[in-house]
Design a protein around this motif. Structure first.
Motif, PDB file in Angstrom:
ATOM      1  N   UNK A  62       0.831  -1.208   0.000  1.00  7.49           N
ATOM      2  CA  UNK A  62       0.000   0.000   0.000  1.00  7.49           C
ATOM      3  C   UNK A  62       0.861   1.251   0.000  1.00  7.49           C
ATOM      4  N   UNK A  63       1.939   1.248   0.781  1.00 10.08           N
ATOM      5  CA  UNK A  63       2.829   2.411   0.816  1.00 10.08           C
ATOM      6  C   UNK A  63       3.490   2.628  -0.536  1.00 10.08           C
ATOM      7  N   UNK A  64       3.853   1.543  -1.208  1.00  8.66           N
ATOM      8  CA  UNK A  64       4.456   1.638  -2.543  1.00  8.66           C
ATOM      9  C   UNK A  64       3.453   2.236  -3.529  1.00  8.66           C
ATOM     10  N   UNK A  65       2.222   1.727  -3.524  1.00  9.35           N
ATOM     11  CA  UNK A  65       1.195   2.245  -4.436  1.00  9.35           C
ATOM     12  C   UNK A  65       0.890   3.710  -4.118  1.00  9.35           C
ATOM     13  N   UNK A  66       0.780   4.043  -2.853  1.00 11.88           N
ATOM     14  CA  UNK A  66       0.523   5.435  -2.459  1.00 11.88           C
ATOM     15  C   UNK A  66       1.613   6.363  -2.980  1.00 11.88           C
ATOM     16  N   UNK A  67       2.858   5.887  -2.961  1.00 13.49           N
ATOM     17  CA  UNK A  67       3.967   6.698  -3.438  1.00 13.49           C
ATOM     18  C   UNK A  67       3.918   6.996  -4.928  1.00 13.49           C
ATOM     19  N   UNK A  68       3.125   6.239  -5.676  1.00 11.99           N
ATOM     20  CA  UNK A  68       2.988   6.442  -7.109  1.00 11.99           C
ATOM     21  C   UNK A  68       1.806   7.350  -7.463  1.00 11.99           C
ATOM     22  N   UNK A  69       1.036   7.735  -6.444  1.00  8.02           N
ATOM     23  CA  UNK A  69      -0.175   8.509  -6.669  1.00  8.02           C
ATOM     24  C   UNK A  69      -0.052   9.897  -6.060  1.00  8.02           C
ATOM     25  N   UNK A  70      -0.738  10.847  -6.634  1.00  9.21           N
ATOM     26  CA  UNK A  70      -0.801  12.189  -6.051  1.00  9.21           C
ATOM     27  C   UNK A  70      -1.985  12.269  -5.099  1.00  9.21           C
ATOM     28  N   UNK A  71      -1.859  13.145  -4.113  1.00  6.64           N
ATOM     29  CA  UNK A  71      -2.968  13.345  -3.187  1.00  6.64           C
ATOM     30  C   UNK A  71      -4.213  13.832  -3.930  1.00  6.64           C
ATOM     31  N   UNK A  72      -4.005  14.652  -4.951  1.00  7.55           N
ATOM     32  CA  UNK A  72      -5.151  15.188  -5.690  1.00  7.55           C
ATOM     33  C   UNK A  72      -5.883  14.093  -6.463  1.00  7.55           C
ATOM     34  N   UNK A  73      -5.145  13.105  -6.996  1.00  8.69           N
ATOM     35  CA  UNK A  73      -5.801  12.020  -7.728  1.00  8.69           C
ATOM     36  C   UNK A  73      -6.614  11.140  -6.789  1.00  8.69           C
ATOM     37  N   UNK A  74      -6.107  10.921  -5.588  1.00  8.47           N
ATOM     38  CA  UNK A  74      -6.856  10.144  -4.590  1.00  8.47           C
ATOM     39  C   UNK A  74      -8.117  10.893  -4.186  1.00  8.47           C
ATOM     40  N   UNK A  75      -7.989  12.198  -3.991  1.00  9.37           N
ATOM     41  CA  UNK A  75      -9.158  13.012  -3.629  1.00  9.37           C
ATOM     42  C   UNK A  75     -10.200  13.005  -4.743  1.00  9.37           C
ATOM     43  N   UNK A  76      -9.755  13.033  -5.995  1.00  3.78           N
ATOM     44  CA  UNK A  76     -10.706  13.010  -7.113  1.00  3.78           C
ATOM     45  C   UNK A  76     -11.484  11.696  -7.149  1.00  3.78           C
ATOM     46  N   UNK A  77     -10.780  10.588  -6.919  1.00  2.00           N
ATOM     47  CA  UNK A  77     -11.469   9.295  -6.900  1.00  2.00           C
ATOM     48  C   UNK A  77     -12.466   9.240  -5.750  1.00  2.00           C
ATOM     49  N   UNK A  78     -12.056   9.752  -4.592  1.00  2.00           N
ATOM     50  CA  UNK A  78     -12.971   9.776  -3.449  1.00  2.00           C
ATOM     51  C   UNK A  78     -14.229  10.574  -3.778  1.00  2.00           C
ATOM     52  N   UNK A  79     -14.060  11.739  -4.373  1.00  2.00           N
ATOM     53  CA  UNK A  79     -15.225  12.563  -4.719  1.00  2.00           C
ATOM     54  C   UNK A  79     -16.093  11.882  -5.771  1.00  2.00           C
ATOM     55  N   UNK A  80     -15.459  11.270  -6.766  1.00  2.00           N
ATOM     56  CA  UNK A  80     -16.212  10.608  -7.835  1.00  2.00           C
ATOM     57  C   UNK A  80     -17.043   9.449  -7.300  1.00  2.00           C
ATOM     58  N   UNK A  81     -16.603   8.845  -6.220  1.00  2.00           N
ATOM     59  CA  UNK A  81     -17.321   7.705  -5.634  1.00  2.00           C
ATOM     60  C   UNK A  81     -18.391   8.151  -4.642  1.00  2.00           C
ATOM     61  N   UNK A  82     -18.530   9.447  -4.432  1.00  2.00           N
ATOM     62  CA  UNK A  82     -19.561   9.947  -3.527  1.00  2.00           C
ATOM     63  C   UNK A  82     -19.088  10.235  -2.120  1.00  2.00           C
ATOM     64  N   UNK A  83     -17.791  10.084  -1.864  1.00  2.00           N
ATOM     65  CA  UNK A  83     -17.282  10.374  -0.526  1.00  2.00           C
ATOM     66  C   UNK A  83     -17.212  11.893  -0.322  1.00  2.00           C
ATOM     67  N   UNK A  84     -17.722  12.349   0.797  1.00  2.00           N
ATOM     68  CA  UNK A  84     -17.792  13.789   1.069  1.00  2.00           C
ATOM     69  C   UNK A  84     -16.902  14.233   2.220  1.00  2.00           C
TER      70      UNK A  84
END
Length: 258
Positions: free
Chosen positions: A111-133
């Motif tokens: 998980x730490x390895x995968x997280x290191x390949x992602x931006x915080x903004x991309x994670x936030x976008x996925x969260x918003x797209x899935x309905x997380x508020x």
């Protein structure tokens, strides 16, 4: 010792679905009341949310914020699979060597390895797209990220909407094949005939965090739920709380459709 259910107010909302029949509303209302009574008698903080097959949200304390622990990992999986350079091609062997254990065995290093390949903004976008508020990413200790039971129920309900078509079957397979040693809680209260996909998050077996979110399907019906707990006397105690809440909501079978 009895504790109050997190955010004790009860709410049932319509999520763009027809109003449920009186029988369906009464059925779910009774189950939520029994689950809430059970949760109030448990030690620690407890909250839960369920989106029924008719699209209605039922919750107790579902907007309260909890630490994600490993419940962050399905969001990391979806975000990685949505990457522009990943979404339309086959995964490599090295990618699967990280993503598979991250979900199936809840491998933290992966998980730490995968997280290191992602931006915080991309994670936030996925969260918003899935309905997380109310999701909030915390780094570098990603297990301290914040989520709610409602957000987790929405994420699992909207999973296909955020997953690229090429990788949907793969993601569902991972969530369906969690290792046996981690199939506690929701997995022990799965209604007969329903296919279960889920993920848990826990705090190194201490009971400080013990939560699960799940997606159940049968004959075209989709039901999602999340049970969040913190400050349990032990990991096993938290697991029993999750199982008890889930059983009162779903067994012997979920309520009939509206």
């Amino acid at each position: 010792m009895r504790r109050t259910l997190a955010g004790a107010v009860a709410v049932s909302l319509v999520l763009g679905a027809p109003v449920a029949s009186a029988d369906a509303a009464s059925c779910w209302g009774g189950r939520v009341t029994r689950a809430a009574a059970f949760a109030r008698a448990r030690e620690g903080r407890v909250a839960f949310a369920l989106i029924d097959p008719d699209g209605r949200l039922h919750q107790r304390g579902g907007g309260a914020s909890f630490r994600t622990a490993s419940l962050l990992k399905p969001l990391l999986l979806a975000t990685y699979l949505r990457r522009p350079g990943v979404r339309r091609r086959s995964l490599t062997r090295s990618e699967r060597a990280l993503l598979d254990p991250m979900i199936q065995r809840s491998d933290n290093d992966a998980a730490s390895d995968i997280l290191g390949r992602l931006s915080a903004s991309s994670i936030a976008r996925t969260a918003r797209a899935s309905g997380q508020r109310r999701f909030r990413l915390v780094t570098p200790i990603w297990g301290l990220s914040r989520t709610t039971a409602v957000d987790q129920a929405r994420f699992f309900r909207n999973l296909d909407a955020v997953l690229p078509a090429r990788h949907r079957a793969y993601a569902h397979r991972l969530l369906r094949t969690i290792v046996l040693s981690q199939r506690w809680g929701v997995a022990r209260a799965r209604p007969a005939g329903w296919r279960l996909e889920f993920k848990g998050g826990w705090g190194s077996g201490s009971g400080q965090v013990n939560s699960q979110a799940a997606r159940l399907t049968k004959d075209g019906r989709l039901l999602t739920l999340a049970v969040m707990t913190e400050s349990n006397p032990s990991h096993d105690y938290g697991s029993a709380t999750i199982r008890g809440v889930t059983a009162r909501l779903l067994l012997p079978q979920p309520c009939p459709p509206a």
